[in-house]
Design an enzyme around this catalytic site. Sequence first.
Site, PDB file in Angstrom:
ATOM      1  N   SER A 137       0.849  -1.184   0.000  1.00 44.64           N
ATOM      2  CA  SER A 137       0.000   0.000   0.000  1.00 44.64           C
ATOM      3  C   SER A 137       0.885   1.234   0.000  1.00 44.64           C
ATOM      4  O   SER A 137       1.670   1.429   0.922  1.00 44.64           O
ATOM      5  CB  SER A 137      -0.894  -0.029   1.255  1.00 44.64           C
ATOM      6  OG  SER A 137      -1.557   1.196   1.410  1.00 44.64           O
ATOM      7  N   LYS A 165      -2.846   5.159  -2.815  1.00 40.08           N
ATOM      8  CA  LYS A 165      -3.772   6.047  -2.129  1.00 40.08           C
ATOM      9  C   LYS A 165      -4.118   7.190  -3.077  1.00 40.08           C
ATOM     10  O   LYS A 165      -3.223   7.738  -3.736  1.00 40.08           O
ATOM     11  CB  LYS A 165      -3.121   6.611  -0.869  1.00 40.08           C
ATOM     12  CG  LYS A 165      -2.883   5.561   0.201  1.00 40.08           C
ATOM     13  CD  LYS A 165      -4.198   5.126   0.823  1.00 40.08           C
ATOM     14  CE  LYS A 165      -3.974   4.092   1.903  1.00 40.08           C
ATOM     15  NZ  LYS A 165      -5.231   3.658   2.509  1.00 40.08           N
ATOM     16  N   ASP A 190      -7.162   3.366  -3.348  1.00 43.41           N
ATOM     17  CA  ASP A 190      -7.876   3.486  -2.070  1.00 43.41           C
ATOM     18  C   ASP A 190      -8.074   4.963  -1.767  1.00 43.41           C
ATOM     19  O   ASP A 190      -7.101   5.709  -1.607  1.00 43.41           O
ATOM     20  CB  ASP A 190      -7.062   2.805  -0.957  1.00 43.41           C
ATOM     21  CG  ASP A 190      -7.794   2.790   0.382  1.00 43.41           C
ATOM     22  OD1 ASP A 190      -8.936   3.289   0.457  1.00 43.41           O
ATOM     23  OD2 ASP A 190      -7.210   2.274   1.365  1.00 43.41           O
ATOM     24  N   ASP A 240     -13.865  -0.837   2.975  1.00 42.72           N
ATOM     25  CA  ASP A 240     -12.944  -0.858   4.122  1.00 42.72           C
ATOM     26  C   ASP A 240     -13.684  -0.193   5.287  1.00 42.72           C
ATOM     27  O   ASP A 240     -14.422  -0.871   6.035  1.00 42.72           O
ATOM     28  CB  ASP A 240     -11.622  -0.146   3.737  1.00 42.72           C
ATOM     29  CG  ASP A 240     -10.600  -0.050   4.873  1.00 42.72           C
ATOM     30  OD1 ASP A 240     -10.897  -0.482   5.991  1.00 42.72           O
ATOM     31  OD2 ASP A 240      -9.480   0.469   4.650  1.00 42.72           O
ATOM     32  N   LYS A 264     -10.147  -5.966   8.064  1.00 39.32           N
ATOM     33  CA  LYS A 264      -9.068  -5.556   8.968  1.00 39.32           C
ATOM     34  C   LYS A 264      -9.423  -6.045  10.352  1.00 39.32           C
ATOM     35  O   LYS A 264     -10.523  -5.750  10.855  1.00 39.32           O
ATOM     36  CB  LYS A 264      -8.947  -4.025   9.006  1.00 39.32           C
ATOM     37  CG  LYS A 264      -8.168  -3.456   7.850  1.00 39.32           C
ATOM     38  CD  LYS A 264      -7.943  -1.966   8.013  1.00 39.32           C
ATOM     39  CE  LYS A 264      -7.350  -1.426   6.719  1.00 39.32           C
ATOM     40  NZ  LYS A 264      -7.361   0.032   6.673  1.00 39.32           N
ATOM     41  N   GLY A 292      -4.346  -3.648   6.401  1.00 41.21           N
ATOM     42  CA  GLY A 292      -3.442  -3.414   7.523  1.00 41.21           C
ATOM     43  C   GLY A 292      -3.549  -2.004   8.059  1.00 41.21           C
ATOM     44  O   GLY A 292      -4.129  -1.121   7.425  1.00 41.21           O
TER      45      GLY A 292
HETATM   46  O1  OSB Z   1      -7.120   2.403   4.299  1.00 42.05           O
HETATM   47  O2  OSB Z   1      -6.003   0.628   4.193  1.00 42.05           O
HETATM   48  C1  OSB Z   1      -6.139   1.781   4.634  1.00 42.05           C
HETATM   49  C2  OSB Z   1      -3.065   2.687   6.731  1.00 42.05           C
HETATM   50  C3  OSB Z   1      -3.611   3.577   7.611  1.00 42.05           C
HETATM   51  C4  OSB Z   1      -4.935   3.911   7.494  1.00 42.05           C
HETATM   52  C5  OSB Z   1      -5.726   3.341   6.483  1.00 42.05           C
HETATM   53  C6  OSB Z   1      -5.185   2.414   5.606  1.00 42.05           C
HETATM   54  C7  OSB Z   1      -3.823   2.119   5.709  1.00 42.05           C
HETATM   55  C8  OSB Z   1      -3.121   1.230   4.794  1.00 42.05           C
HETATM   56  C9  OSB Z   1      -1.929   0.494   5.365  1.00 42.05           C
HETATM   57  O3  OSB Z   1      -3.384   1.152   3.619  1.00 42.05           O
HETATM   58  C10 OSB Z   1      -1.713  -0.845   4.764  1.00 42.05           C
HETATM   59  C11 OSB Z   1      -0.593  -1.574   5.464  1.00 42.05           C
HETATM   60  O4  OSB Z   1      -0.642  -1.770   6.713  1.00 42.05           O
HETATM   61  O5  OSB Z   1       0.330  -1.977   4.772  1.00 42.05           O
HETATM   62 MG    MG Z   2      -8.380   1.262   3.010  1.00 45.02          MG
END
Ligand code: OSB
Ligand code: MG
Length: 368
Positions: A137, A165, A190, A240, A264, A292
Amino acid sequence: MIRISAVELRRVRLPLVHEFQTSSHAKKSLEHILVTLTSDDGTAGWGEIASPSGPFYSAETVESCWAVARDHLAPLVLDQEWDHPAALATAMAKVRGNQFARAGFDMAAWSLWSAARSTPLAQALGGTRREVEAGVSLGIEPTIDDLLAQVAARVGEGYRRVKLKIAPGWDTEPVRAVRSAFPSVPLHVDANGAYTPAHLPILKELDALGLLMIEQPYVPRALVDLAELQAGLQTPICLDESVEEVDDLITALRLGSGRILNIKVSRMGGLTPAVRAHDLAAEHGVPVWCGGMHEFGIGRAANVALSALPGFTLPSDVSGSDKYYARDVTTEPFVAHDGLVEVPSAAGLGREPDENFIVANTTGHLRR
Ligand code: OSB
Ligand code: MG
């Protein structure tokens, strides 16, 4: 029956190796709360409360988790006798919301229970895989060149899919640039809830780019709008933030608010509800993957174990520890080789906390 005789909470702060920015927040370091539950016979179980510090991903914060853990969950857990983690999770569900805080305790209960039965956590949860596929990510970067360099590095390391993102102003242009530089890499985006139905033209442009999925385009509770959007898109919507409870998933499935689920452990309140969400999604033919929250090694062990369940057919956000931290809180880090992370086969969590390193990075501690 299991009775918990001691609860320990430790706030631990670690710097990220690379600053991470989403549409909702930016961070350079994280402070997570490690939970240790010790039973009457001396068996210990570890869990991790992986809340971001501010209330921008969910309503929780490190401070709210600390207060709920100290004032509500620790006393509740010390008061119970239970024979299975699901029984403790039912007792903890008296606490409404506060999923991240509950998740840390539920994880610790599973870790303790599987250790006491000399069973690897993954097997205790119903996992069948020996290794899981890892995706990566990537946050919003200062420039498109910085993003392309990140993608090149991660693809070079063998990660199986790349998630970008996005936010209004950082969407079609960077995504097109990555798509054309890496035409065969499975790609998804995302938005962390940053778009509204007024952005439909941009979402339609993204729909034409052959993405695996568009994750959480609208705010968490816009399940009806999400269903309308999904009906007009080719690309599956992945939920999510919209799914904090198994009941949210029931509503989303009924409405057609998405076609893929990011499970998650933290967002849903632990491994117990995560497994239920997995089972329900499987019944409906909805593929899932494990998201995550930049977990330390304890929470990462729970994510990897969960990803071993059969319904996790898409790569999960379970990158190697080195992508996040120079040194992890477990004596052995998680490593991704060729985009695969091995599921621990030792009893319990399968990772030992590095107590000296944890103590050296502790910013708050309490024992009950
Ligand atoms: O939306 O998946 C998300 C991290 C912080 C807040 C939201 C998100 C994330 C990630 C991290 O995408 C993914 C990872 O732990 O590798
Ligand atoms: Mg997400």
